[in-house]
Write a protein that holds these residues in place. Structure first.
Motif, short mmCIF file in Angstrom:
data_model
loop_
_atom_site.label_atom_id
_atom_site.label_comp_id
_atom_site.label_asym_id
_atom_site.label_seq_id
_atom_site.Cartn_x
_atom_site.Cartn_y
_atom_site.Cartn_z
N LYS A 109 -2.30 12.30 -1.43
CA LYS A 109 -2.62 12.53 -2.84
C LYS A 109 -4.12 12.76 -3.02
O LYS A 109 -4.53 13.61 -3.80
CB LYS A 109 -2.14 11.36 -3.69
CG LYS A 109 -0.63 11.29 -3.76
CD LYS A 109 -0.15 10.13 -4.59
CE LYS A 109 1.37 10.08 -4.50
NZ LYS A 109 2.03 9.62 -5.65
N PRO A 111 6.39 10.95 -6.99
CA PRO A 111 5.91 9.78 -7.74
C PRO A 111 5.74 8.58 -6.79
O PRO A 111 6.28 8.56 -5.69
CB PRO A 111 7.03 9.51 -8.74
CG PRO A 111 7.91 10.69 -8.73
CD PRO A 111 7.69 11.40 -7.44
N SER A 112 5.05 7.57 -7.26
CA SER A 112 4.83 6.39 -6.43
C SER A 112 6.14 5.65 -6.20
O SER A 112 7.14 5.87 -6.89
CB SER A 112 3.82 5.45 -7.10
OG SER A 112 4.41 4.89 -8.26
N ARG A 113 6.13 4.75 -5.24
CA ARG A 113 7.33 3.98 -4.89
C ARG A 113 7.84 3.18 -6.08
O ARG A 113 9.04 3.11 -6.34
CB ARG A 113 7.01 3.06 -3.72
CG ARG A 113 8.18 2.25 -3.23
CD ARG A 113 7.79 1.44 -1.99
NE ARG A 113 8.95 0.83 -1.38
CZ ARG A 113 9.43 -0.36 -1.71
NH1 ARG A 113 8.83 -1.08 -2.64
NH2 ARG A 113 10.49 -0.85 -1.10
N GLU A 114 6.91 2.58 -6.83
CA GLU A 114 7.29 1.77 -7.98
C GLU A 114 7.98 2.62 -9.05
O GLU A 114 8.96 2.21 -9.66
CB GLU A 114 6.06 1.07 -8.58
CG GLU A 114 5.50 -0.03 -7.71
CD GLU A 114 4.66 0.47 -6.56
OE1 GLU A 114 4.21 1.64 -6.61
OE2 GLU A 114 4.49 -0.27 -5.58
N VAL A 115 7.47 3.84 -9.28
CA VAL A 115 8.08 4.74 -10.27
C VAL A 115 9.47 5.15 -9.81
O VAL A 115 10.43 5.15 -10.60
CB VAL A 115 7.18 5.98 -10.50
CG1 VAL A 115 7.89 7.02 -11.33
CG2 VAL A 115 5.87 5.57 -11.15
N VAL A 165 1.57 7.41 1.01
CA VAL A 165 1.19 8.80 0.76
C VAL A 165 -0.11 8.92 -0.04
O VAL A 165 -0.47 10.01 -0.46
CB VAL A 165 2.33 9.57 0.04
CG1 VAL A 165 3.55 9.66 0.92
CG2 VAL A 165 2.67 8.96 -1.28
N ALA A 166 -0.81 7.82 -0.23
CA ALA A 166 -2.07 7.85 -0.98
C ALA A 166 -3.09 8.82 -0.37
O ALA A 166 -3.72 9.58 -1.11
CB ALA A 166 -2.65 6.45 -1.10
N GLN A 194 0.84 -1.19 0.00
CA GLN A 194 0.00 0.00 0.00
C GLN A 194 0.88 1.25 0.00
O GLN A 194 1.92 1.29 0.66
CB GLN A 194 -0.90 -0.02 1.23
CG GLN A 194 -2.10 0.87 1.09
CD GLN A 194 -3.06 0.62 2.23
OE1 GLN A 194 -2.65 0.25 3.31
NE2 GLN A 194 -4.32 0.83 1.98
N ASP A 195 0.44 2.25 -0.76
CA ASP A 195 1.18 3.50 -0.87
C ASP A 195 0.90 4.35 0.37
O ASP A 195 -0.24 4.70 0.65
CB ASP A 195 0.76 4.23 -2.14
CG ASP A 195 1.64 5.42 -2.46
OD1 ASP A 195 2.68 5.58 -1.80
OD2 ASP A 195 1.29 6.17 -3.38
#
Length: 91
Positions: A9, A46-50, A5-6, A2-3
């Protein structure tokens, strides 16, 4: 996964649509407190994956450039050998 910082955002997007309805004073994310300015900066990341993919591409770039350089050197070397061969055959 789970992100973390969602929520920041979601709040940022809500504030873009309804500017005067919600004011951010602070944010608590993954055990850390952030002030309003830092919370908005956090939401803009940006998201963790990015971020991970950007990091990996930075690691990969020097190796790719090195391989390209070696390929160019070998191509020139083979071209030079071919030219020497052609020259000796014509003599």
């Amino acid at each position: 996964m789970q992100d973390g910082v969602a929520p920041a955002k979601v709040i940022r997007d809500f504030r873009k649509k309804y500017k005067d309805l919600l004011e951010v004073k602070a944010a608590y994310v993954d055990g850390s407190m952030f002030n309003a300015v830092d919370a908005i900066k956090l939401a803009d990341l940006p998201s963790r994956e990015v971020l991970l993919s950007q990091f990996l591409s930075c690691l990969k770039a020097p190796m790719t450039n090195f391989a390209g350089s070696l390929s160019g050197i070998l191509t020139k070397f083979v071209g030079t050998l071919e030219a020497v061969k052609n020259q000796k055959e014509s003599n």
